[in-house]
Design an enzyme around this catalytic site. Structure first.
Site, PDB file in Angstrom:
ATOM      1  N   SER A 131       0.818  -1.218   0.000  1.00  0.00           N
ATOM      2  CA  SER A 131       0.000   0.000   0.000  1.00  0.00           C
ATOM      3  C   SER A 131       0.849   1.264   0.000  1.00  0.00           C
ATOM      4  CB  SER A 131      -0.940   0.008   1.212  1.00  0.00           C
ATOM      5  OG  SER A 131      -0.207  -0.108   2.421  1.00  0.00           O
ATOM      6  N   ASP A 359      -2.624   6.995  11.604  1.00  0.00           N
ATOM      7  CA  ASP A 359      -1.869   6.342  10.534  1.00  0.00           C
ATOM      8  C   ASP A 359      -0.515   7.026  10.395  1.00  0.00           C
ATOM      9  OD1 ASP A 359      -0.793   5.300   8.240  1.00  0.00           O
ATOM     10  OD2 ASP A 359      -2.555   5.606   6.983  1.00  0.00           O
ATOM     11  N   HIS A 362       1.436   5.435   6.140  1.00  0.00           N
ATOM     12  CA  HIS A 362       1.213   5.996   4.804  1.00  0.00           C
ATOM     13  C   HIS A 362       1.519   7.490   4.811  1.00  0.00           C
ATOM     14  CE1 HIS A 362      -1.209   2.279   5.027  1.00  0.00           C
ATOM     15  NE2 HIS A 362      -0.767   2.111   3.793  1.00  0.00           N
TER      16      HIS A 362
END
Length: 380
Positions: A131, A359, A362
Site C-alpha cells: 500500500s 496512521d 502511509h
C-alpha cells in the site's frame, strides 16, 4: 647522425601533444560525471553506495529544504484515495507539502510532467509492492495527469493491477499489488501459507514491462496477531516459526533469481525502492501534530530489512538500482495522515474508545512520495 636525433625529438613532441590532449579529455569527462544523475552501470549491480562517488549523485544523503513553489498539484487530483487527502480530511496545517529534498553535492530536477511523459512514450511503467507503493503510484499519476487532456486519460482495473493510461503518449503507469513479491496462498483450515520459492503467479504480470519499480518490506515485519502469514513453505517443507528476516532473505532471493533469469537489461530497467519508515510502532502517536521535519537523526540506524535487501542485490547479475529513501524519509514524521485519514469532526479526533487510530505509515498527498517520484524520474 643528426637525423635520428630529429626523429627522436619529433616523437617526443608528438607524445607530449597526445598526452596533453588525453588529460584534457579526461578532465572534461570528470566535469560531466560530477553533475550527472545516472548511476554508471560498471558498479556492482548499481547498488547505491559511497564507492566511486565521483561518478554518481548519492540521492540518499542531503537535507530537506522549504520551498514555497511546492506542491506540484493539489488534493483535488481525482486519482487520490480519500485516506491520503489530508487537507480534505481536515488537517489544519499544510507546510508538510512544501519541503523538497536537496542531495549533498547535486540536485534533483523539479518534476516535469511533459518531459516525463515524453520519455515514457510507448512504454509501460509498473510500480509493484504494497500500500505504500500504491501511495507512490497515486502521487506519480497526479504529477502527470494535469497535462493530459480530459478524454485522453483513463484508469483501468484488472484484479491486483490498476493502470493510468495517457492515450496520446501510448503509455501506462501501472500498480501491481504484491506486498511480499512471492506468493501467499490459503491452505488447509484456511491457513495462510507463504511460498518462499514461488513467484511466477505474480511475476507473469511483470513480463513485457519497460520500467519496473519494486518495494517489499512492511508485510515482512508484521508480528503476532498482525502477522502476514501462518506458515512458510520452502519446497515441501512447512515451517511454523521462521525468523521474519530469514524469510525475507529467502523471498527476495526468489525474486532476484526470477529477475536474473527472465528480464533483459537492454529491454527493462529495474529499480528497488528501500523501505519507507513508519513512525507509529515504537512511538505510539508520535506523528500526530508533527508540523515539520526533524532537523537531524540523533542515531543513524540501518534497518535490518535494508541490510538484507542490499545483500541480495549485490549478488544479482541483473543491474538493479537501489533507490534508498529510508534515511531521508525517517525525519518526516510530519508527512503522515495521522488522524486525518478520513473526514471527521475535530472533537472526535483522538477520543478514547473510538476507532480513529493514527496512521503513521502511509503519506499525505501531495507530500513525501512526490519527492520519491522526482528521484525516480531523475533515475530514468
Amino acid at each position: 647522425m643528426a637525423t635520428p636525433k630529429i626523429h627522436f625529438v619529433s616523437c617526443l613532441l608528438l607524445c607530449s601533444i597526445f598526452l596533453s590532449f588525453f588529460l584534457c579529455t579526461l578532465s572534461l569527462m570528470d566535469l560531466e560525471d560530477d553533475v550527472g544523475f545516472l548511476v554508471e552501470a560498471d558498479d556492482v549491480n548499481m547498488v547505491q553506495s559511497k564507492r566511486d562517488s565521483r561518478k554518481r549523485c548519492d540521492f540518499s544523503v542531503g537535507k530537506w529544504v522549504y520551498d514555497e513553489s511546492y506542491p506540484l498539484y493539489d488534493s483535488n487530483c481525482p486519482y487520490l484515495s480519500s485516506a491520503v487527502t489530508c487537507q480534505k480530511n481536515g488537517r489544519p496545517d499544510s507546510d508538510y507539502e512544501k519541503w523538497k529534498w536537496m542531495p549533498k553535492g547535486c540536485s534533483i530536477p523539479r518534476f516535469n510532467a511533459l518531459r516525463f511523459l515524453g520519455k515514457m512514450r510507448r512504454k509501460r511503467t509498473m510500480l509493484v509492492g504494497d500500500s505504500i507503493m500504491r501511495n507512490q503510484w497515486e502521487s506519480l499519476v497526479c504529477l502527470v495527469q494535469g497535462v493530459v487532456p480530459t478524454g485522453r486519460k483513463k484508469v483501468t482495473y484488472n484484479g491486483p493491477a490498476m493502470a493510468f493510461h495517457a492515450m496520446d503518449y501510448e503509455t501506462s503507469i501501472e500498480f501491481f499489488w504484491a506486498p511480499l513479491l512471492v506468493e501467499l496462498k490459503r491452505g488447509s483450515e484456511n491457513k495462510r501459507i507463504l511460498h518462499l520459492d514461488s513467484i511466477e503467479e505474480n511475476a507473469r504480470s511483470w513480463r513485457g514491462v519497460d520500467i519496473l519499480l519494486f518495494d517489499s518490506a512492511h508485510w515482512w515485519t508484521h508480528s503476532n496477531e498482525t502477522s502476514s502469514w501462518d506458515y512458510c513453505m520452502e519446497g515441501n517443507n512447512l515451517i511454523k516459526n521462521m525468523d521474519p528476516m530469514a524469510a525475507y532473505q529467502k523471498g527476495l532471493s526468489t525474486w532476484a533469481r526470477w529477475v536474473d533469469l527472465n528480464l533483459d537489461p537492454r529491454r527493462t530497467k529495474v529499480i528497488f525502492r528501500s523501505m519507507s519508515p513508519r513512525h507509529n510502532r515504537q512511538n505510539g502517536w508520535k506523528c500526530y501534530n508533527q508540523k515539520q521535519p526533524l532537523p537531524f537523526i540523533s542515531q543513524q540506524h540501518v534497518p535490518e530489512q535494508l541490510v538484507v535487501l542490499q545483500g541480495v542485490l549485490k549478488r544479482m547479475r541483473f543491474p538493479v538500482y537501489l533507490q534508498d529513501i529510508t534515511t531521508m524519509t525517517g525525519v518526516r514524521q510530519d508527512g503522515h495522515p495521522s488522524v486525518y485519514r478520513r473526514a471527521v469532526k475535530q472533537d472526535e479526533r483522538q477520543k478514547p474508545g473510538t476507532d480513529l487510530s493514527s496512521d503513521c505509515s502511509h503519506w499525505c498527498l501531495p507530500g513525501v512520495p512526490d519527492i520519491w517520484n522526482e528521484m525516480f524520474s531523475a533515475l530514468l
